[in-house]
Write a protein that holds these residues in place. Structure first.
Motif, short mmCIF file in Angstrom:
data_model
loop_
_atom_site.label_atom_id
_atom_site.label_comp_id
_atom_site.label_asym_id
_atom_site.label_seq_id
_atom_site.Cartn_x
_atom_site.Cartn_y
_atom_site.Cartn_z
N THR A 1 -1.51 2.20 10.95
CA THR A 1 -2.46 2.31 9.84
C THR A 1 -3.10 0.97 9.59
N ALA B 1 -1.84 11.49 7.61
CA ALA B 1 -3.21 11.35 7.13
C ALA B 1 -3.85 12.73 7.04
N ARG C 1 -6.70 6.39 7.82
CA ARG C 1 -5.63 5.68 7.14
C ARG C 1 -4.51 6.64 6.76
N ARG D 1 3.16 8.07 6.20
CA ARG D 1 2.84 9.41 5.70
C ARG D 1 1.70 9.99 6.52
N ASP E 1 0.51 4.24 -0.71
CA ASP E 1 -0.02 5.51 -0.23
C ASP E 1 0.29 5.74 1.23
N CYS E 2 0.34 4.67 1.99
CA CYS E 2 0.42 4.83 3.45
C CYS E 2 1.82 5.17 3.94
N ASP F 1 0.87 -1.18 0.00
CA ASP F 1 0.00 0.00 0.00
C ASP F 1 0.90 1.23 0.00
N GLY G 1 -1.52 8.47 4.91
CA GLY G 1 -1.23 8.77 3.52
C GLY G 1 -2.44 9.01 2.65
N ARG G 2 -3.62 9.08 3.23
CA ARG G 2 -4.83 9.26 2.43
C ARG G 2 -5.65 10.42 2.97
N THR G 3 -6.55 10.91 2.13
CA THR G 3 -7.52 11.90 2.57
C THR G 3 -8.72 11.17 3.16
N ASN G 4 -8.98 11.40 4.42
CA ASN G 4 -10.05 10.71 5.15
C ASN G 4 -11.23 11.65 5.33
#
Length: 670
Positions: A634, A599, A659, A597, A565-566, A563, A661-664
């Motif tokens: 994560t 969040a 999570r 990364r 992104d994380c 993953d 590295g992501r836009t939550n």
């Protein structure tokens, strides 16, 4: 028969009629009772006299009961009432559950499919996550404290097909640790296992409930918890409990890992001839890898359990929420999207369900294994193919896939080694040419340097280097520059390949052992977050199988997470050290923590000036804004507050998953 007359010295409570004694354990006597006000049947646990005479135990009993009474979760036995300070007796009133314990279920279903065991553990993860969010640690998670209620018509359980009334548990038994549990490990479980529960019973689900929150903490006041004399086998206790250290949510993660191991493998991870041996094995973190004890479990489930059973809390799966996410992802990858429905189907007909599930799982494993093979992920493909073969051992087509995969890996390894030899030989040729040319160009007054020859390497080849196609040999440092034209003598070294690694050769011809000198040590990796891939010295290594041999000295290491992104990639080096003289067979443990990364957190559908506040990860975000948050894990799941814009309006609490590295986008509760 007049029950009250037959009970003799039964205590008399103002609000409850005690109908009959249904359990007697190391802490309390348990009665089936009737609530005089509400007319419902309940279980009443009355603390033993010698315990309630201790003011400290009595105070803890009331405090823990009041804390547990705040828990409202479908997988937690509900606490209805607790005694008042002026009551003659110290008692706890809980819901009465009809069914049996998970201990009985595991005894009757030793060949339970791994996915069913994992599905049961998943519900316990959710129960514990709810308790941890409320600041409550269970401290005594084990099969005896898990109650199972099966709908009518289910087979393959301790209840049978129709006899679901009063599962009278057997007398105390001896377990593999050599300890004989007292009634608190068996008969006291009848406290809630007796009569139907209107709230929890239903025709379409198996009810799984965790009970006895805070009991271990209460008994700590008597100094009996760490001995195992009251709470039973020490095999369920985390190392920090045994050592009297700090206890937190990760302590419950360890106990849940023990329970999961037993449910999936069929026996405890830590066993011995007596409790002292068991305690030592827990403290040494010595247990057989699950996939070796029961190959049908497979490497992926084994990896999840190994992380939950890590010796040190900081190296362990961070929370029960993370463990639940890992279980849920693996179940989904195998086509299981409704775990409770699968559990119900299993108990309705274990034999037929197991046969059908095996075909489904094998199909999913082969599909995922082929996908991994196509992208060059040989360890992942091997893990899936090996488990598929264990589930269907007579299928020659699966064996052919494994053979083909091994041959492909060997070919790649040979090509890598051939390239290494060719490249090194070319470098040596150029170096030799440079030396000869330099010697010819020296002034006559300066004699040319003597010819240099490499001493023969007489050391034995390291079998791990020759047998493991995934381990590349480090070619060592770049050859130094030739001597200065001024004519001053300089030491010259350059690397030559040997059967076991690198030998650094001096002009005198004496070989000096380098980092790959043939000596190895067992090493074990823990990757955080789970699922990372490890590349050592340029070659990917399968670290999931447990400890493996690695040469003494430094090694380059890189960890990547699928993953992307994380996480950032982790790059660096490790150094394998010599074991201490008193522990030559000890395993060196490396924990590699991949950087997460941040969040990005936003509110969705919230009124203007509303706020989301998550204290545990320092999140504070207002409508229309975004917060960049550094998470400890994560995914992270916890309880947050949704604060309305009105100053006098009460905040709402809810579970939030974030999570890295992501836009939550966190939805505002309706």
């Amino acid at each position: 028969m007049n029950l009250r007359a037959s009970l003799g010295g039964t205590p008399v409570l103002e609000k409850y009629d005690l109908l009959e004694e249904i359990g007697h354990g190391g802490m309390a006597t348990v009665y089936r009772a009737k609530d005089k006000r509400l007319g419902r049947e309940v279980a009443v646990k009355i603390l033993h006299k010698h315990l309630r005479e201790s003011s400290e135990v009595a105070a803890r009993f009331v405090a823990e009961a009041r804390a547990a009474a705040k828990l409202r979760h479908p997988n937690i036995v509900e606490v209805y009432d607790v005694s008042a300070d002026n009551d003659r007796y110290r008692f706890l009133v809980v819901e009465l559950i009809r069914g049996t314990t998970l201990r009985k279920i595991l005894q009757e279903n030793r060949e339970m499919p791994a996915e069913i065991g994992a599905s049961i553990v998943l519900e316990l993860c959710e129960a514990l996550a709810h308790a941890h969010d409320a600041g409550i640690i269970h401290r005594d998670v084990k099969p005896e404290n898990v109650l199972i209620e099966l709908p009518a018509g289910c087979k393959g359980s301790a209840l049978g097909d129709a006899d679901a009334s009063g599962d009278r548990l057997s007398a105390p038994r001896s377990d593999k640790s050599g300890a004989t549990p007292l009634p608190s490990e068996g008969s006291e479980r009848r406290s809630e296992v007796d009569r139907p529960s209107r709230r929890s019973r239903g025709p379409g689900r198996v009810v799984i409930k965790l009970t006895d929150f805070g009991i271990a903490k209460i008994l700590d006041a008597q100094g009996v918890t760490v001995t195992g004399q009251v709470l039973g086998s020490p095999a369920h206790m985390a190392p920090e409990q045994i050592e009297g250290g700090e206890v937190d949510a990760r302590t419950d993660v360890f106990a849940l890992g023990v329970l999961m191991y037993e449910a999936l493998v069929g026996h405890l991870p830590f066993e011995g001839k007596n409790p002292a041996q068991v305690l030592r094995r827990v403290l040494d973190a010595r247990f057989a890898p699950p996939e070796k004890e029961r190959p049908s479990v497979g490497a992926r489930w084994s990896k999840i359990m190994a992380a939950a059973l890590a010796r040190e809390p900081e190296e362990r799966t961070a929370s029960t929420s993370v463990l639940a996410e890992q279980i849920r992802e693996e179940l989904a990858a195998l086509g299981i999207t409704d775990p409770p429905a699968e559990v119900l189907a299993y108990f309705r007909d274990p034999q037929a369900y197991t046969a059908a599930l095996t075909e489904r799982v094998v199909s999913a494993l082969l599909h995922r294994g082929e996908a991994a093979r196509k992208v060059g992920d040989s360890p992942a493909a091997a893990a899936d193919f090996n488990r598929a073969l264990a589930l269907r051992p007579t299928d020659l087509s699966i064996l052919k896939r494994i053979t083909s995969l091994s041959a492909s890996r060997n070919r790649r390894a040979m090509l890598r080694r051939a390239g290494l030899i060719v490249g090194t030989s070319a470098a040596l040729g150029l170096t030799s040419f440079g030396i000869v040319r330099y010697a010819r160009e020296q002034p006559p007054a300066v004699p040319p340097p003597p010819a240099t020859t490499a001493a023969a390497d007489t050391s034995e080849p390291d079998p791990d280097d020759t047998a493991d196609p995934d381990l590349d040999t480090d070619i060592g440092p770049e050859p130094p520059a030739p001597p200065d034209p001024s004519g001053q003598a300089r030491t010259r070294t350059y690397a030559v390949p040997t059967a076991v690694g690198i030998a650094t050769v001096s002009p005198s011809g004496n070989a000096v052992a380098g980092a790959g000198g043939g000596s190895t040590r067992k090493v074990r990796f823990t990757i955080i977050p789970a699922g990372g891939r490890v590349t050592l010295d340029g070659a990917e290594r399968n670290w999931l199988a447990g400890a493996f041999d690695l040469a003494f000295g430094p090694h380059s290491v890189r960890v990547t997470v699928p993953d992307a992104d994380c996480c950032e990639d982790l790059t660096g080096s490790i150094t394998v050290t010599h074991p201490p003289p008193d522990a030559p067979d000890s395993v060196e443990h490396f924990t590699l923590r991949v950087p997460l990364r941040p969040a990005i957190v936003r509110l969705r559908g919230a009124p203007a000036n509303a706020q989301l506040f998550c204290a545990r990860v320092s999140v504070s975000v207002v409508t229309g804004q975004a917060a960049h948050v550094k998470l400890p894990e994560t995914p992270w799941t916890g309880t947050c507050e949704f604060r309305p814009p009105q100053a006098d309006a009460a905040a709402k609490k809810g579970s939030v998953t974030l999570r890295a590295g992501r836009t939550n986008e966190v939805p505002w509760p309706g």
